[in-house]
Each structure stands twice: as C-alpha cells, then as structure tokens.
Design a protein around this motif. Structure first.
Motif, mmCIF file in Angstrom:
data_model
loop_
_atom_site.group_PDB
_atom_site.id
_atom_site.type_symbol
_atom_site.label_atom_id
_atom_site.label_comp_id
_atom_site.label_asym_id
_atom_site.label_seq_id
_atom_site.Cartn_x
_atom_site.Cartn_y
_atom_site.Cartn_z
ATOM 1 N N LYS A 166 66.585 -25.674 -23.626
ATOM 2 C CA LYS A 166 67.316 -24.681 -24.098
ATOM 3 C C LYS A 166 68.604 -24.470 -23.284
ATOM 4 O O LYS A 166 68.859 -23.354 -22.987
ATOM 5 N N ASP A 311 54.805 -26.851 -23.203
ATOM 6 C CA ASP A 311 54.781 -27.725 -24.408
ATOM 7 C C ASP A 311 54.531 -29.387 -23.712
ATOM 8 O O ASP A 311 54.863 -29.661 -22.528
ATOM 9 N N TYR A 381 56.808 -20.367 -26.497
ATOM 10 C CA TYR A 381 57.919 -21.526 -26.392
ATOM 11 C C TYR A 381 58.059 -22.152 -27.791
ATOM 12 O O TYR A 381 56.962 -22.539 -28.360
ATOM 13 N N ILE A 382 59.048 -22.151 -28.243
ATOM 14 C CA ILE A 382 59.470 -23.034 -29.600
ATOM 15 C C ILE A 382 59.818 -24.130 -29.389
ATOM 16 O O ILE A 382 61.075 -24.351 -28.969
ATOM 17 N N ARG A 383 59.248 -25.400 -29.721
ATOM 18 C CA ARG A 383 59.857 -26.648 -29.410
ATOM 19 C C ARG A 383 60.994 -26.766 -30.297
ATOM 20 O O ARG A 383 61.015 -26.610 -31.644
ATOM 21 N N SER A 384 62.054 -27.442 -29.698
ATOM 22 C CA SER A 384 63.187 -27.744 -30.646
ATOM 23 C C SER A 384 63.631 -29.269 -30.537
ATOM 24 O O SER A 384 63.020 -30.087 -29.875
#
Length: 386
Positions: A166, A311, A381-384
């Motif tokens: 990020k 993650d 956490y949002i994985r990108s």
C-alpha cells in the motif's frame, strides 16, 4: 590369481550389480528408465554414477552430471518425477547426515560468512545476469497470472508487492537484500517513494547505482544486521533464503526496529515443506553457499510476538515458469559466455535452473509472500493486486 582374490572381485561385481538394480528400481518408482527413450529418462554415459549417488546423495548426482557421466534430455521433467516420487528422501548416505549436523552445530550465515554468497554467486558478472534475466535484472519469481512473457511476469510481481505494501507518494521504503534494485526502481517510478537498499554484492550495487541514476534511491553494500533507521515500509524479496534458521529471529528483530508502528513489512521467500537442517548439499557447494530454506513454522517462530501476520500468499508454481524462462535465455546467450565460463559451468548452471524448475513443478518447493504489521491493522488487511 588366487582363489581369495577371485572371490573378492566376484563379490565386488555382485555388490555393484546389486546397487545398480536398487537404483534402477528406485528410478522406476518415478517412472524413469535407465537408457530409455523418453525425454525424462536417465541416460548413463559413464560408470560409477550410482556408486557416487549411493555415497553422496544429491551431491554425487549433481557432480556426476557436471562431469558428463549421465544426462536426461528434459532434465526439468526428470526432477519433477524424482521429487514427486520422493526419491530424494529414499537415499540417505552418511554424507547427508554429516551435512545436516554441520548446519545444526554452526551458524553458517554469521556476519563474517554472510558475504560469501555475494562473491560466489551474485558477483559472477552483470553481463551474464543481464543476458538471463529481464531488463530490470529481477532475480526472483515472477507473477504469471496474466503474464505472457518474463518481462510482464516480473513487472506484475513488482506491482503486486507495491500494492500489497500500500505504497503512497512520499513514503520511505527499505529493501533488505535489494539485488539489482528492481523493486526500488519500480516503486520510485510508479509509486513516488524513496528507497534504501542493502545487499552483500558489490556488482549489484555498482550496476544499480548506474542504472537508476537520478532516482531517489540509495544502494548500500551492507549486511542487513547493520541497518538501524526508521522506514514506512520494508520489503525483502528473495533474500531470506540466505539468512539461516539460526538468524531468523535476528532478521525479524531488525525489521521490527526499522519499521514504523503503522508500517507494513513484506517478506518474499522460497520455502520448504518441512523443517530442515540445511540446504541441498549440491546447491550449497556450487550455487548458494550457506543457504537455508525456511519452513512456515520457522518463519512463524521468528515473527512470534514481533508481528501480526496480515496476509500469506503462495504462488510457488510460478517459479517453474520463471526458471524455464531464465533457462531459455541462458541457452540462447551461452555462445557469448562459453569461452569465459567453460563446459563444466554450463552443465552446472543448466542443472541448477532445471532441477529447481522440477522441484517447484513437483510442489516440493514453495514461494511465499508474507505481509506483516506491528500491531494489526484497524479493520483488517485487504489484499491488493491478486
């Protein structure tokens, strides 16, 4: 000839014949024939190969290949089948036991010894690596989900890391084991960050400083343990394999002290399916001195109480494609290097690339990306980028 000498010779021939049959039976378990006509079959070119394998395991197998004593037209598939059948676990010579004991007793990745792999492997010559790798000299696994060639796969991997971290303009990124600076250059160009990279390869530092001249990047010839500054983000891509399990905790402590409280740390590393005492003996002697592949448990132990795991992503199958692409480039470029490096190096390098490709194809080896935070991100956490 005396009767006793005749019996001794007869016993020796019988023992050799028995060993050959045992080895052929083992290979049959992997559907590999000796002197068969399929691309992955084992072609015996000289005597003594099975004896060397029996005495020294993978070291004997690799050295006899380097000597031209055996071959397989499709070496990557030979190793895929060998690993799928777990043949590497069925030959256990004394030398392997001693190799494991050496790794347990000594810190082979100490501050004094850490520089050896840079001199032996990464300083082979920038022209050699430029011929094998992509234009950014990215010497780690590419990300092939939507890629059709090596350049696309490596750029996708670099962008994946930047998205997982990020990154935002103005951030400061530490790259532990920065190689030729591909991540740093990509992050500076596309995400507006400044970077510090540390490596133990003099050749890498010289190349990166010239290639990325003008960008806000600092390349240091420095051991990771000597780093003590504050960074918004930290990445380590393909370097943890050189740290050694005796130093895993120290590595994580360095990352912890250098990461800001609200920062993210991405660890990209090859991994083993089980805890091991050390690297494969042939890889250790000829390719990566003092290397050591971590297991999931060992990385977890090292991060315990220091980080929150946000993650974990495994795309180890992509390393098969990456290694095969490197091998194709290596073969195409070899005429330029044959006089300088010689036939034995050619067989050694070919064996290295294709045996590793077979290991990843068999899922005997993994490639993990771990994302850590210090305290856990609010809301998760949002994985990108995946």
């Amino acid at each position: 000839m005396s009767k006793s000498t005749f019996l001794s010779n007869s016993d020796e021939v019988s023992a050799r014949s028995s060993l050959h049959q045992q080895m052929m039976d083992l290979l049959q378990l992997a559907d590999i024939n000796v002197d068969g006509n399929r691309p992955w079959d084992f072609q015996l070119k000289a005597p003594g190969v099975f004896e060397r394998v029996s005495a020294s395991g993978s070291l004997g197998l690799g050295e006899s290949y380097m000597d031209g004593a055996w071959d397989a037209p499709q070496l990557d598939e030979f190793f895929n089948r060998l690993f799928r059948a777990s043949l590497d676990q069925k030959v256990k010579p004394l030398g392997l036991v001693l190799h494991g004991l050496r790794n347990r007793l000594f810190n082979l990745q100490s501050l004094q010894r850490a520089w050896q792999v840079g001199e032996a492997h990464y300083d082979l010559g920038n022209d050699f690596y430029a011929a094998m790798l992509d234009r950014r000299m990215t010497y780690t696994c590419g990300y092939w989900r939507s890629a059709t060639n090596l350049e696309e796969a490596q750029e996708a991997k670099l962008d994946l890391i930047c998205q997982k971290l990020k990154l935002q303009p103005g951030m400061r990124l530490l790259d532990i084991g920065c190689g030729w600076g591909s991540l740093m250059g990509f992050a500076a160009e596309h995400y507006g960050v400044s970077c510090v990279g540390v490596t133990i390869s003099r050749e890498q530092v010289e190349w990166a400083k010239e290639y990325y001249h003008g960008l806000p990047l600092e390349f240091r010839l420095q051991d990771y343990r000597d780093t003590d500054e504050s960074f918004d983000r930290i990445a380590s891509v393909g370097m943890f394999e050189h740290v050694g399990y005796k130093n895993h905790r120290s590595f994580m402590q360095v990352a912890h002290r250098c990461l800001k409280d609200d920062g993210l740390f991405l660890l990209h590393t090859i991994g083993a399916n089980m805890r091991r005492g050390g690297a494969d003996p042939w890889i250790d002697r000829y390719i990566f001195p003092n290397g050591n592949l971590p297991s999931i448990g060992q990385i977890g132990d090292a991060a315990d109480s220091l980080f929150v795991l946000e993650d974990l992503h495994n795309f180890g199958a992509d390393y098969d494609k990456t290694l095969m692409a490197w091998h194709a480039n290596f073969e195409a470029a070899w005429p330029r290097f044959s006089a300088r490096l010689g036939e034995r190096f050619y067989r050694m390098w070919r064996y290295y690339l294709l045996s590793c490709a077979g290991g990843f194809r068999a899922r005997n080896l993994q490639l993990w990306q771990w994302v850590f935070s210090k305290e856990g991100l609010d809301g998760g956490y949002i994985r990108s980028g995946v």
